[in-house]
Scaffold this active site. Sequence first.
Site, PDB file in Angstrom:
ATOM      1  N   ARG A  62       0.847  -1.191   0.000  1.00  0.00           N
ATOM      2  CA  ARG A  62       0.000   0.000   0.000  1.00  0.00           C
ATOM      3  C   ARG A  62       0.876   1.232   0.000  1.00  0.00           C
ATOM      4  O   ARG A  62       1.967   1.226   0.587  1.00  0.00           O
ATOM      5  CB  ARG A  62      -0.852   0.071   1.274  1.00  0.00           C
ATOM      6  N   GLU A  73      -2.017   7.883  -4.200  1.00  0.00           N
ATOM      7  CA  GLU A  73      -2.293   7.476  -5.579  1.00  0.00           C
ATOM      8  C   GLU A  73      -3.748   7.796  -5.964  1.00  0.00           C
ATOM      9  O   GLU A  73      -4.605   7.819  -5.085  1.00  0.00           O
ATOM     10  CB  GLU A  73      -2.000   5.969  -5.756  1.00  0.00           C
ATOM     11  N   HIS A  96      -0.687   0.265  -9.674  1.00  0.00           N
ATOM     12  CA  HIS A  96      -1.460  -0.610  -8.768  1.00  0.00           C
ATOM     13  C   HIS A  96      -2.174  -1.729  -9.537  1.00  0.00           C
ATOM     14  O   HIS A  96      -3.410  -1.826  -9.531  1.00  0.00           O
ATOM     15  CB  HIS A  96      -2.477   0.227  -7.967  1.00  0.00           C
TER      16      HIS A  96
HETATM   17  C1  8YV Z   1      -6.677  -4.095  -5.759  1.00  0.00           C
HETATM   18  C2  8YV Z   1      -5.234  -4.622  -3.756  1.00  0.00           C
HETATM   19  O1  8YV Z   1      -6.769  -4.371  -7.084  1.00  0.00           O
HETATM   20  O2  8YV Z   1      -6.647  -6.375  -3.054  1.00  0.00           O
HETATM   21  C3  8YV Z   1      -5.965  -5.407  -2.731  1.00  0.00           C
HETATM   22  O3  8YV Z   1      -5.850  -5.073  -1.545  1.00  0.00           O
HETATM   23  O4  8YV Z   1      -4.423  -3.831  -3.449  1.00  0.00           O
HETATM   24  C4  8YV Z   1      -5.483  -4.827  -5.202  1.00  0.00           C
HETATM   25  O5  8YV Z   1      -5.617  -6.180  -5.455  1.00  0.00           O
HETATM   26  C5  8YV Z   1      -6.663  -2.640  -5.556  1.00  0.00           C
HETATM   27  O6  8YV Z   1      -6.712  -2.335  -4.205  1.00  0.00           O
HETATM   28  C6  8YV Z   1      -7.772  -1.915  -6.287  1.00  0.00           C
HETATM   29  O7  8YV Z   1      -8.258  -0.859  -5.537  1.00  0.00           O
END
Ligand code: 8YV
Length: 332
Positions: free
Chosen positions: A244, A273, A291
């Site tokens: 993250r 982001e 991402h």
């Molecule tokens: C997502 C991710 O695609 O699942 C998660 O926590 O970070 C990713 O797989 C992303 O968060 C889309 O908002």
Amino acid sequence: MTSTSHKPRILVTRAIFPQVIDRLSEHFEVETNLADDLWDRAELLRRLQGKVGVFTTGVERIDADLLAQCPELKICANMTVGYNNFDLDAMTAAGVLGTNAPDVLTETTADFGFALLMATARRVTESEHFLRAGHWTRWSYDMFSGAEVHGSTLGILGMGRIGQAIARRGAFGFGMQVIYHNRSPLSAALELECKARYVSKQELLTTADHLVLVVPYSAASHHSIGAPELAMMKPTSTLINIARGGIVDDAALAQALKNRVIAAAGLDVFEGEPSVHPDLLTVPNVVLTPHIASATEGTRRAMADLAVDNLVGFLVHGRAVTPLNPGFTAAA
Ligand code: 8YV
């Protein structure tokens, strides 16, 4: 729009596979966002009125203030594994269930983590830019010489399911020595399965040739990697963030990359982001992706399907598949 339907009403905040809407529509009156507009908080609040459930994508902030204004809401179903958009305590206090989408994205996300590690260590995008710019006019013995991956030391910060999947790739695919740091060590059996050794955060930082961050975002993990931690890493090392934005201090990282405090970084996630710290855009030794670690069609379908299973499971059958609130007892 008025409706005579007596089905429970739910909201899907973003555009998603049509089959997902079809499945939801079997049970619910579904308000969609097929135009994929980006709603601000006021718009989200307006759309949530009268809804008992919401299909979320991991970025919609669900907190006490929002919940107080949405008294009919019973479940928020993220199609992501990460759920730092949920204030889970506030949700529990308001009797609202949160669900996420674990497991279904583990291997795909680990694949991407490794792709980013390889691209970063072996300078794939930097050298491609060089070629596309027409600078490749002759061979040279040290042209884009990168860092060894096979046989090197792989460090993993955060050893959940995705961390373990990355460890297996490193240990069994690339003969790497795998070390990790986590809130608590894995069981001996899991350590053996991942061929991974628990170390202190300090040993992780000072020993890893390639450090992959897979720790969930929370107040405690905010800026886990900042200037002091970067200074502890080897000058030849690479840093990969697929977890993250906010876990790394992006301004400090840009500075460290510029000054070659570490050799290179690969980033799929960013503080604030989709904005990216401008200094990261000007340093050459960083691979940047928007991402996309879980972005394969099959995995994104599975993630969305799990969110649907949670909405239907809870609102229709009284039991969610992957509930998050500890000790949550409220019925749908
Ligand atoms: C997502 C991710 O695609 O699942 C998660 O926590 O970070 C990713 O797989 C992303 O968060 C889309 O908002």
